[in-house]
Write a protein that holds these residues in place. Sequence first.
Motif, PDB file in Angstrom:
ATOM      1  N   VAL A 529       0.829  -1.196   0.000  1.00  0.00           N
ATOM      2  CA  VAL A 529       0.000   0.000   0.000  1.00  0.00           C
ATOM      3  C   VAL A 529       0.866   1.249   0.000  1.00  0.00           C
ATOM      4  O   VAL A 529       0.664   2.169  -0.784  1.00  0.00           O
ATOM      5  CB  VAL A 529      -0.954  -0.021   1.217  1.00  0.00           C
ATOM      6  N   LEU A 533       1.501   4.191  -2.807  1.00  0.00           N
ATOM      7  CA  LEU A 533       1.267   5.613  -2.573  1.00  0.00           C
ATOM      8  C   LEU A 533       2.486   6.429  -2.987  1.00  0.00           C
ATOM      9  O   LEU A 533       2.357   7.482  -3.609  1.00  0.00           O
ATOM     10  CB  LEU A 533       0.942   5.863  -1.100  1.00  0.00           C
ATOM     11  N   LEU A 536       2.815   6.566  -6.636  1.00  0.00           N
ATOM     12  CA  LEU A 536       1.746   7.409  -7.144  1.00  0.00           C
ATOM     13  C   LEU A 536       2.188   8.862  -7.123  1.00  0.00           C
ATOM     14  O   LEU A 536       1.936   9.614  -8.068  1.00  0.00           O
ATOM     15  CB  LEU A 536       0.519   7.225  -6.266  1.00  0.00           C
ATOM     16  N   PHE A 656      -7.533  11.098 -11.078  1.00  0.00           N
ATOM     17  CA  PHE A 656      -6.679  10.686  -9.973  1.00  0.00           C
ATOM     18  C   PHE A 656      -6.986   9.255  -9.573  1.00  0.00           C
ATOM     19  O   PHE A 656      -6.081   8.436  -9.387  1.00  0.00           O
ATOM     20  CB  PHE A 656      -6.895  11.631  -8.794  1.00  0.00           C
ATOM     21  N   VAL A 657      -8.262   8.943  -9.454  1.00  0.00           N
ATOM     22  CA  VAL A 657      -8.653   7.581  -9.067  1.00  0.00           C
ATOM     23  C   VAL A 657      -8.166   6.591 -10.118  1.00  0.00           C
ATOM     24  O   VAL A 657      -7.650   5.523  -9.785  1.00  0.00           O
ATOM     25  CB  VAL A 657     -10.181   7.489  -8.905  1.00  0.00           C
ATOM     26  N   LEU A 660      -4.525   6.036  -9.693  1.00  0.00           N
ATOM     27  CA  LEU A 660      -4.272   5.236  -8.498  1.00  0.00           C
ATOM     28  C   LEU A 660      -4.580   3.772  -8.768  1.00  0.00           C
ATOM     29  O   LEU A 660      -3.795   2.884  -8.411  1.00  0.00           O
ATOM     30  CB  LEU A 660      -5.140   5.765  -7.365  1.00  0.00           C
ATOM     31  N   LEU A 661      -5.711   3.517  -9.414  1.00  0.00           N
ATOM     32  CA  LEU A 661      -6.070   2.140  -9.748  1.00  0.00           C
ATOM     33  C   LEU A 661      -4.994   1.523 -10.627  1.00  0.00           C
ATOM     34  O   LEU A 661      -4.528   0.407 -10.381  1.00  0.00           O
ATOM     35  CB  LEU A 661      -7.402   2.119 -10.491  1.00  0.00           C
ATOM     36  N   PHE A 664      -1.877   0.769  -8.672  1.00  0.00           N
ATOM     37  CA  PHE A 664      -2.050  -0.305  -7.710  1.00  0.00           C
ATOM     38  C   PHE A 664      -2.135  -1.658  -8.400  1.00  0.00           C
ATOM     39  O   PHE A 664      -1.475  -2.614  -8.007  1.00  0.00           O
ATOM     40  CB  PHE A 664      -3.311  -0.053  -6.892  1.00  0.00           C
TER      41      PHE A 664
ATOM     42  N   PHE B 265      -6.011  10.049  -1.062  1.00  0.00           N
ATOM     43  CA  PHE B 265      -5.158   8.871  -1.192  1.00  0.00           C
ATOM     44  C   PHE B 265      -5.762   7.639  -0.538  1.00  0.00           C
ATOM     45  O   PHE B 265      -6.062   6.659  -1.211  1.00  0.00           O
ATOM     46  CB  PHE B 265      -3.771   9.145  -0.608  1.00  0.00           C
ATOM     47  N   ASN B 268      -9.362   6.447  -1.711  1.00  0.00           N
ATOM     48  CA  ASN B 268      -9.374   5.892  -3.062  1.00  0.00           C
ATOM     49  C   ASN B 268      -8.575   4.608  -3.146  1.00  0.00           C
ATOM     50  O   ASN B 268      -8.849   3.757  -3.989  1.00  0.00           O
ATOM     51  CB  ASN B 268      -8.851   6.914  -4.061  1.00  0.00           C
ATOM     52  N   LEU B 269      -7.592   4.483  -2.260  1.00  0.00           N
ATOM     53  CA  LEU B 269      -6.848   3.233  -2.216  1.00  0.00           C
ATOM     54  C   LEU B 269      -7.770   2.081  -1.862  1.00  0.00           C
ATOM     55  O   LEU B 269      -7.623   0.962  -2.365  1.00  0.00           O
ATOM     56  CB  LEU B 269      -5.740   3.349  -1.168  1.00  0.00           C
ATOM     57  N   THR B 271     -10.841   1.842  -2.737  1.00  0.00           N
ATOM     58  CA  THR B 271     -11.501   1.484  -4.001  1.00  0.00           C
ATOM     59  C   THR B 271     -10.594   0.565  -4.808  1.00  0.00           C
ATOM     60  O   THR B 271     -11.033  -0.467  -5.325  1.00  0.00           O
ATOM     61  CB  THR B 271     -11.784   2.742  -4.834  1.00  0.00           C
TER      62      THR B 271
END
Lengths: 691, 691
Positions: A529, A533, A536, A656-657, A660-661, A664, B265, B268-269, B271
Amino acid sequence: GAAADNDLYINQAIVFIEDAIQYRSINHRVDSKSLGLYRWYYSRTCQWILSLTITIILALAFIEKPSSLTITSDVRYRVPAWNPPCGLTESIELLCFLVFVVDVSVKSYLIGWEEFWKNKWLMAYILTLIVSLADWIVSLSFFCTEEVRIRRILRPFFLLQNSSMMKKTLKSINSTLPEMASVVLLLAVHLSLFTMFAMLLFARTKDGQQDKEWVRYFRNLPDSLTSLLVLLTTANNPDVMIPAYSKNRAYSIFFILFTVLGNLFLMNLLTAIIYNQFRGYLLKSVQSSLFRRRLGIRAAFEVLSSLKETHAQQSYVSVEALLRVVQKVEMDSRCRQAIMRSLKTWCSCDKLSAAQFQKLFEELDKDAIKQHPPSPEYQSHFMQKMQFAFGHPYFGYLGNVVALANIVSICVVLVMDADKQPSERDDFFLGAINCFFILYYLLEMFLKILAMGLKRYLSYPSNRFDGLLTVILLVLEIATFAVYGFPHPGWRPELMGLLSLWDMVRLVNMLIVFRFLRIIPNMKFMALVVTTLLDLVKNLRAFAGILVVVFYAFALTGIMLFRGAVVPLGNSRIRCDFFFCFVCFGFLFQTSFYINKVIVISFKEKRDIMALFGHFQAEDIYHLLHLLSVNLICRWAKIYFVAWWLISSVIWVNLFVALLLENFIHKWDRRCHREPVSDIEYQRTVELMFR
Amino acid sequence: GAAADNDLYINQAIVFIEDAIQYRSINHRVDSKSLGLYRWYYSRTCQWILSLTITIILALAFIEKPSSLTITSDVRYRVPAWNPPCGLTESIELLCFLVFVVDVSVKSYLIGWEEFWKNKWLMAYILTLIVSLADWIVSLSFFCTEEVRIRRILRPFFLLQNSSMMKKTLKSINSTLPEMASVVLLLAVHLSLFTMFAMLLFARTKDGQQDKEWVRYFRNLPDSLTSLLVLLTTANNPDVMIPAYSKNRAYSIFFILFTVLGNLFLMNLLTAIIYNQFRGYLLKSVQSSLFRRRLGIRAAFEVLSSLKETHAQQSYVSVEALLRVVQKVEMDSRCRQAIMRSLKTWCSCDKLSAAQFQKLFEELDKDAIKQHPPSPEYQSHFMQKMQFAFGHPYFGYLGNVVALANIVSICVVLVMDADKQPSERDDFFLGAINCFFILYYLLEMFLKILAMGLKRYLSYPSNRFDGLLTVILLVLEIATFAVYGFPHPGWRPELMGLLSLWDMVRLVNMLIVFRFLRIIPNMKFMALVVTTLLDLVKNLRAFAGILVVVFYAFALTGIMLFRGAVVPLGNSRIRCDFFFCFVCFGFLFQTSFYINKVIVISFKEKRDIMALFGHFQAEDIYHLLHLLSVNLICRWAKIYFVAWWLISSVIWVNLFVALLLENFIHKWDRRCHREPVSDIEYQRTVELMFR
């Protein structure tokens, strides 16, 4: 002559390899003079000056006329902001423009005429500069009294055009636009259909008691549209349905249906669409960078192979020429050494084929593997035991436990002191434990340095952080003792100003908390995690840049549009304030708060608000916001705010989402499929795919 | 004897094939008696009775004692709700429990003892029933006066255990829990660190004017924690920072940092993590269903092949036996016909191998391809021309254009009438255009039926919708004319009651709008979006079921906990109301409004709220909410609300987003990679993978 030609080729090879290192395009002039100019332009100094200029011109807004960068935002207490005389900011601006003119000329010259006409960014750059300079002349001829300054809104463009990452991201966003547009269209259809339903449902009735819903939210088409748009942001969620619900419970079905369809389905569909478009964005980005690098290296090879002027079947490069080039290229010293080493070890011949040449420069793709310096070797048996004890990880764990105890004790003191009057408080306990913990941290630092040696100690970032913190704590503690004396029962340091020395000590104590973040990498999933971050944040720079660009343009447009829109409060007329707008808008992209606060309040309720203000004796800034909004409504300001909401809250947050997806999932797949994968291996895989 | 054995085998084969059709497990008793019971238990009637029982027991909450399902929620106007006498709802409950007892006994018997001990769901079912019955006895022995009724909270379990989809989804969610927990842990660490920082930053000062931030939001540890938790939901976003910001602008950095880290952050993480876990969820689900089907068919084959009692190398099934089985199996008549047809055409021999047997039943996996009945063939040349004209798509487009004109005209009338008093309004224009449009729709319907024939017309869902709408409109219009006479200038039908006849006409007019949704499939991207949404609704049932389960349990727990927590208003003491809680909580999962409204208002501000109420003369329900909240705060109700927020707003919404992403990406990939893919083909692919 041939020597001059050779020199030119060498120089070209140098520039091409530098292009490869920086992932730059090799599409530029390659004659001797241009190469010099090119190296000068991309030298660190020049680029630094350019960045500085951009920063300066963007920062000007904080001191320019309609801004007021004061400490307090409370109009009752704040001193008038410093008002720079006419010509000061303008001359700084002119200097910046001159730098940009040089920048654009050099850039245009370097890429050549043919490329120039194809490059829309350069054209836009020139156009922006022309408009800005014209506006500047107008401004000076009015002695800085003119209201509209277009050049300010154009400023963020300079930031945009200077970053290739941001341009690339913008291109990606651009390709998503048609799909986003169709969802936004669907959203608009949804909104308008429900607006009409609402107007039919909540029509005016003869019974004045019964049509509260109509009076408040659905008086006419714009009001209804606004009410439902705000409901889409969920800002007025239950409020808007309460009058109707209290009349008949069945009305809630309308609102629930609207919210579920609009908010749950359509809004999230936007996320899905944007994510779908950004899938593979990272991979593509890495690929195109590697493509540029490989192209640069290949170009260097071609140039160097033509040096020999032999037209053999297989072109090759002499090691000697390559050595000359590598010596002159500006690159990381570690990479240079690695390349030299490779050249010496596995190239016994004095010729290099294209494949060998490429392989040589693969060193560039590898990350440095950091090696910590060794611990000192002590002769004494006692010292060796000490070294074992304090170099052991358990000693680090003990430090964490002590820090935890520190936090718990601060917490206990805070809870105990929460409701006490400042005059009743006894700070002896806090002073005493502070003293103890700082001594422990100091001891820990020294013991660790003893065990590991100073060099090894400093090579760990966590140790550097701890050490710095300990030194700061020590200095503050000594200063506190010097000012207030040693702690004793009834000891109560005075609170002076905003952040007194005593507060400082407590705050630095809090920084100790971050020692715990070191534990995270030890926990399997937490590590994933946290690294996601951190990654990101790296990839986010381009996105953040675009947000800043939009933000800046919106804030300055807002100031220009709403200048003088503030209602007098007390006796003073307050200007619209740059930083104020900045912060308000900044928060908007998270909460759509402004939509809530600004749009819901319509002009008709102005008197109510005034009465409310009287009742609450609320803060001025908050009032200002309300009063501002009351006036804004009449001026079609809604469109401005809705546009900002769409861009910042809907589109940017979804981007942004998506990022992030992407980050990840990318990371997760790597972790699951191939456990011990390093960055190098990953990049190699990409490279293989690319071939 | 052998005949009885043969019958048993045939029956087993029938049940196995029925299991395959319904995707059921074949793990159950297969003796003759049990098979009869099994077929009876899974017959449509029995399952329908079970579903009805579950619906009834869940719906009881709406009429049970602390509920008050009245039309208006306004306490001033509403009549007291009907209070069922003691024993009425209780006897209905008992009947339901008896059905459940039968259900659980049959289920337990059918799966056999060995499986029973492994099946946790059945155990939990029995336990729930025992607890419910015990609670029921307690309730009756107190003559329904007891306050705590545990069996009500347990009720949604009956819904949960009856749906295999929901159980599967719950299992998926369960496997995501450890990862969600680590993010929630990170969130908790983030929250507690920032809370301590805040308490240090916004400490009490001697200057009363300066510590507004402290007074309002950071008075003590629970207050500070709450303020920041609410900031995490963005409900109190700028409010919480305004006092500090007006003191010093730099304080905003703290809040911005908190919001960006926590909200942008970490949230949304969550998600990303949930989506990551649900990737491939659809594919896996399809795979496991297909596995069950194939297993059932294989079992049927094995059973039928043992019928012959020949121990040949290759087992086979006689066509005659299979025909007997297929005749008796309860299945779609289309599938049965297709299987019979295949049997006759490509099976000339009277034996079927395992592969042939499987292939025969692949018909089950295929969706029906709907064929529209043909248009009538007219002899007359004129009628043929008519048929061509009105069967042409352009005629449909014309209908859409007319519907658009209808909407625009309604919109115009609405905007014109918006601010007029009801007594000033002239409804002649609206009446006249309504009349015209209804005539057009009628004409369109008749012409279409003429061109297509009634059967073909009705075979299109869009036509059925249009026709139904037209008929409703016609009936309403005739009724309107009968009541108010024909429209003439100055015509003004009286508004009677909540939804008068006139309103009905207008609302039905609005339904015409939906004709436009037919256009969407013609637009390439919109079609994808809409089909994704429709697919999503199908896949969403399990998720929605889980939400209902949690919702129900929370609402009833809330009623039980907060009974009597409402402060007297005027002279009447108002009970906590089931439906009221239901709606409030329902909205919460979107907006975290309750957190905002309930938690922000602390007990200390009670007087302020009272004053505010006096000022606004606001609606009672809204007051109630506030007053309720004021009292709730003292009773650790926060934990209840935060738990609800976490489950509904954080976890459920993220699950929904994950499902939406999964659906969309799945669909998108299919569209892009293989353009003309049908559902059948997709399922085949999955099947191939599975083999």
